[in-house]
Design a protein around this motif. Structure first.
Motif, PDB file in Angstrom:
ATOM      1  N   VAL A   9       0.792  -1.183  -0.117  1.00 12.34           N
ATOM      2  CA  VAL A   9       0.082   0.169   0.056  1.00 12.34           C
ATOM      3  C   VAL A   9       0.951   1.232   0.130  1.00 12.34           C
ATOM      4  O   VAL A   9       1.997   1.314   0.493  1.00 12.34           O
ATOM      5  CB  VAL A   9      -0.856  -0.032   1.381  1.00 12.34           C
ATOM      6  N   SER A  10       0.451   2.357  -0.335  1.00 12.22           N
ATOM      7  CA  SER A  10       0.934   3.612  -0.356  1.00 12.22           C
ATOM      8  C   SER A  10       1.213   4.135   0.895  1.00 12.22           C
ATOM      9  O   SER A  10      -0.073   4.501   1.666  1.00 12.22           O
ATOM     10  CB  SER A  10       0.381   4.558  -1.413  1.00 12.22           C
ATOM     11  N   GLN A  41     -15.591  -0.526  -0.810  1.00  8.33           N
ATOM     12  CA  GLN A  41     -14.397   0.228  -0.468  1.00  8.33           C
ATOM     13  C   GLN A  41     -13.395  -0.911   0.284  1.00  8.33           C
ATOM     14  O   GLN A  41     -12.504  -0.035   0.994  1.00  8.33           O
ATOM     15  CB  GLN A  41     -14.515   1.355   0.050  1.00  8.33           C
ATOM     16  N   ILE A  93      -6.088  -1.356   7.882  1.00 14.35           N
ATOM     17  CA  ILE A  93      -5.461  -0.165   7.358  1.00 14.35           C
ATOM     18  C   ILE A  93      -6.718   0.820   6.736  1.00 14.35           C
ATOM     19  O   ILE A  93      -7.458   0.535   5.928  1.00 14.35           O
ATOM     20  CB  ILE A  93      -4.377  -0.301   6.474  1.00 14.35           C
ATOM     21  N   HIS A 115     -10.962   3.951   1.692  1.00 14.35           N
ATOM     22  CA  HIS A 115     -10.731   2.485   1.386  1.00 14.35           C
ATOM     23  C   HIS A 115     -10.355   1.833   2.887  1.00 14.35           C
ATOM     24  O   HIS A 115      -9.481   2.728   3.529  1.00 14.35           O
ATOM     25  CB  HIS A 115      -9.819   2.231   0.534  1.00 14.35           C
ATOM     26  N   THR A 152      -7.336   4.523   4.885  1.00 15.28           N
ATOM     27  CA  THR A 152      -6.810   5.465   4.187  1.00 15.28           C
ATOM     28  C   THR A 152      -7.384   6.621   3.876  1.00 15.28           C
ATOM     29  O   THR A 152      -8.860   6.688   4.366  1.00 15.28           O
ATOM     30  CB  THR A 152      -6.532   4.972   2.688  1.00 15.28           C
ATOM     31  N   ASP A 153      -6.983   7.674   3.295  1.00 12.08           N
ATOM     32  CA  ASP A 153      -7.271   9.195   3.393  1.00 12.08           C
ATOM     33  C   ASP A 153      -8.585   8.879   1.987  1.00 12.08           C
ATOM     34  O   ASP A 153      -9.553   9.919   2.118  1.00 12.08           O
ATOM     35  CB  ASP A 153      -6.427   9.973   3.015  1.00 12.08           C
ATOM     36  N   SER A 154      -8.498   8.079   1.280  1.00 11.96           N
ATOM     37  CA  SER A 154      -9.772   8.014   0.401  1.00 11.96           C
ATOM     38  C   SER A 154     -10.834   7.279   0.735  1.00 11.96           C
ATOM     39  O   SER A 154     -11.798   7.017   0.244  1.00 11.96           O
ATOM     40  CB  SER A 154      -9.261   7.269  -0.893  1.00 11.96           C
ATOM     41  N   ASN A 186       1.804   7.217   1.741  1.00 12.64           N
ATOM     42  CA  ASN A 186       1.343   8.549   1.731  1.00 12.64           C
ATOM     43  C   ASN A 186      -0.238   8.458   2.090  1.00 12.64           C
ATOM     44  O   ASN A 186      -0.833   9.667   2.557  1.00 12.64           O
ATOM     45  CB  ASN A 186       1.708   9.239   0.599  1.00 12.64           C
ATOM     46  N   ARG A 187      -0.842   7.619   1.667  1.00 17.40           N
ATOM     47  CA  ARG A 187      -2.381   7.433   1.816  1.00 17.40           C
ATOM     48  C   ARG A 187      -2.941   6.987   2.987  1.00 17.40           C
ATOM     49  O   ARG A 187      -4.219   7.086   3.402  1.00 17.40           O
ATOM     50  CB  ARG A 187      -2.781   6.567   0.696  1.00 17.40           C
ATOM     51  N   VAL A 188      -1.925   6.391   4.066  1.00 18.66           N
ATOM     52  CA  VAL A 188      -2.428   5.680   5.389  1.00 18.66           C
ATOM     53  C   VAL A 188      -2.786   6.809   6.267  1.00 18.66           C
ATOM     54  O   VAL A 188      -1.933   7.627   6.685  1.00 18.66           O
ATOM     55  CB  VAL A 188      -1.560   4.831   5.789  1.00 18.66           C
ATOM     56  N   ILE A 189      -3.800   6.480   6.904  1.00 11.05           N
ATOM     57  CA  ILE A 189      -4.356   7.573   7.991  1.00 11.05           C
ATOM     58  C   ILE A 189      -4.246   6.653   9.448  1.00 11.05           C
ATOM     59  O   ILE A 189      -3.672   7.383  10.368  1.00 11.05           O
ATOM     60  CB  ILE A 189      -5.542   7.867   7.981  1.00 11.05           C
TER      61      ILE A 189
END
Length: 87
Positions: free
Chosen positions: A14-15, A42, A56, A62, A58-60, A17-20
């Protein structure tokens, strides 16, 4: 902007940068988040049929399920940031 990737088990990545958040799936609110993500389409199940040990977010919006411990994912996350800072 550099793309930082984190291995979440079984060759899945996973990226970073996208993990919250990286959380345990045991509590009722997290189970509700998983259920809601499944209904929205999602949810990404990366457990390969094994027990879910980390969730996990993410900011999107998901939600990604992983079969490795949240502490292990977090350690890989921190190690990835440290190696990027050194290089």
């Amino acid at each position: 902007m550099d793309i930082k990737l984190i291995n979440i088990g079984f060759g899945n990545i996973v990226s970073a940068n996208r993990v919250i958040a990286i959380v345990s799936p045991e509590s009722a609110p997290i189970k509700r988040i998983i259920s809601d993500a499944r209904e929205r389409g999602q949810l990404v199940d990366a457990t390969y049929g094994r027990r879910t040990r980390a969730v996990i977010i993410t900011d999107s919006g998901h939600v990604i399920l992983s079969a490795i411990q949240p502490e292990t994912v977090a350690h890989r996350f921190v190690a990835s940031k440290d190696s990027q800072a050194d290089g």
